[in-house]
Motif scaffolding. Sequence first.
Motif, mmCIF file in Angstrom:
data_model
loop_
_atom_site.group_PDB
_atom_site.id
_atom_site.type_symbol
_atom_site.label_atom_id
_atom_site.label_comp_id
_atom_site.label_asym_id
_atom_site.label_seq_id
_atom_site.Cartn_x
_atom_site.Cartn_y
_atom_site.Cartn_z
ATOM 1 N N VAL A 112 0.835 -1.203 0.000
ATOM 2 C CA VAL A 112 0.000 0.000 0.000
ATOM 3 C C VAL A 112 0.868 1.251 0.000
ATOM 4 O O VAL A 112 0.624 2.210 -0.748
ATOM 5 N N ARG A 116 1.038 3.946 -3.171
ATOM 6 C CA ARG A 116 0.621 5.309 -2.831
ATOM 7 C C ARG A 116 1.719 6.311 -3.162
ATOM 8 O O ARG A 116 1.436 7.471 -3.475
ATOM 9 N N GLY A 168 -5.654 -7.167 -11.099
ATOM 10 C CA GLY A 168 -6.394 -5.965 -10.739
ATOM 11 C C GLY A 168 -7.055 -6.144 -9.382
ATOM 12 O O GLY A 168 -7.059 -5.231 -8.545
ATOM 13 N N SER A 169 -7.580 -7.339 -9.134
ATOM 14 C CA SER A 169 -8.193 -7.645 -7.838
ATOM 15 C C SER A 169 -7.143 -7.731 -6.742
ATOM 16 O O SER A 169 -7.354 -7.258 -5.617
ATOM 17 N N HIS A 171 -4.223 -6.165 -6.583
ATOM 18 C CA HIS A 171 -3.716 -4.836 -6.261
ATOM 19 C C HIS A 171 -4.757 -3.968 -5.560
ATOM 20 O O HIS A 171 -4.410 -2.946 -4.965
ATOM 21 N N HIS A 172 -6.005 -4.400 -5.604
ATOM 22 C CA HIS A 172 -7.088 -3.656 -4.946
ATOM 23 C C HIS A 172 -7.252 -4.061 -3.479
ATOM 24 O O HIS A 172 -8.019 -3.443 -2.746
ATOM 25 N N LEU A 173 -6.530 -5.084 -3.037
ATOM 26 C CA LEU A 173 -6.686 -5.595 -1.670
ATOM 27 C C LEU A 173 -6.511 -4.503 -0.620
ATOM 28 O O LEU A 173 -7.233 -4.463 0.383
ATOM 29 N N THR A 175 -7.350 -1.564 -0.496
ATOM 30 C CA THR A 175 -8.443 -0.611 -0.322
ATOM 31 C C THR A 175 -9.564 -1.147 0.555
ATOM 32 O O THR A 175 -10.412 -0.370 1.004
ATOM 33 N N TRP A 176 -9.592 -2.470 0.775
ATOM 34 C CA TRP A 176 -10.712 -3.013 1.550
ATOM 35 C C TRP A 176 -10.317 -4.029 2.618
ATOM 36 O O TRP A 176 -11.040 -4.200 3.611
ATOM 37 N N TYR A 177 -9.183 -4.713 2.450
ATOM 38 C CA TYR A 177 -8.865 -5.780 3.403
ATOM 39 C C TYR A 177 -8.428 -5.194 4.743
ATOM 40 O O TYR A 177 -7.642 -4.241 4.803
#
Length: 204
Positions: A112, A116, A168-169, A171-173, A175-177
């Motif tokens: 992350v 960022r 894509g899923s 790298h999105h971890l 934002t929600w995990y």
Amino acid sequence: MARGQRTAGNGTDGGSVPERLLGAATRLFAERGFESTSVQEIVVAAGVTKGAMYHYFGSKDDLLYEVYARVLRMQTEHLQQIAGREEPVAERVRAAAADVIVTSVANLDDTVIFFRSMHQLGETKQKTVRAERRRYHELFRDLVQQGQSEGVFRDDVPADLVVDYFFGSVHHLGTWYRKDGPLSGEDVARHFSDMLMTSLRPRS
């Protein structure tokens, strides 16, 4: 290193000088942001001198780069080991999909922080990271293509698109995990790998 094991400490729990510096940098970048963290704060948190830091890292940019690069190196080593197993390709793809989830969750702060702040790296380091990530994705893609050529996976979707969709899923971890949430990294790995394998199943 055990699968999924964190590569970073908190900067104060011993270890080699590079490990302590990376642990401190990871914690401070997460708490304060890359731009708002000074080299002095990092070396104080790590319990080392600036001279010791510059012996291993030429700049704060080098620390940021290494925070993510060490995770990617570990994931690439895991993928190479999985790809080389004497197992059916479907089992290797499932194992590879699960591994990248488990290791990403275990090192979530590192990834992350990097995504960022990646834009703040110099152009050369950004190109290096992109090349290393592309190499990892290509290794994963080669496994998918092998399954397609063997008739194990559907072949009406390009393997590159399968990889882009899955990662894509991944790298999105960040934002929600949440580590204190209802799902462990292993739970997410099982669900994600199941969904990937279902999507690759040949149409009847």
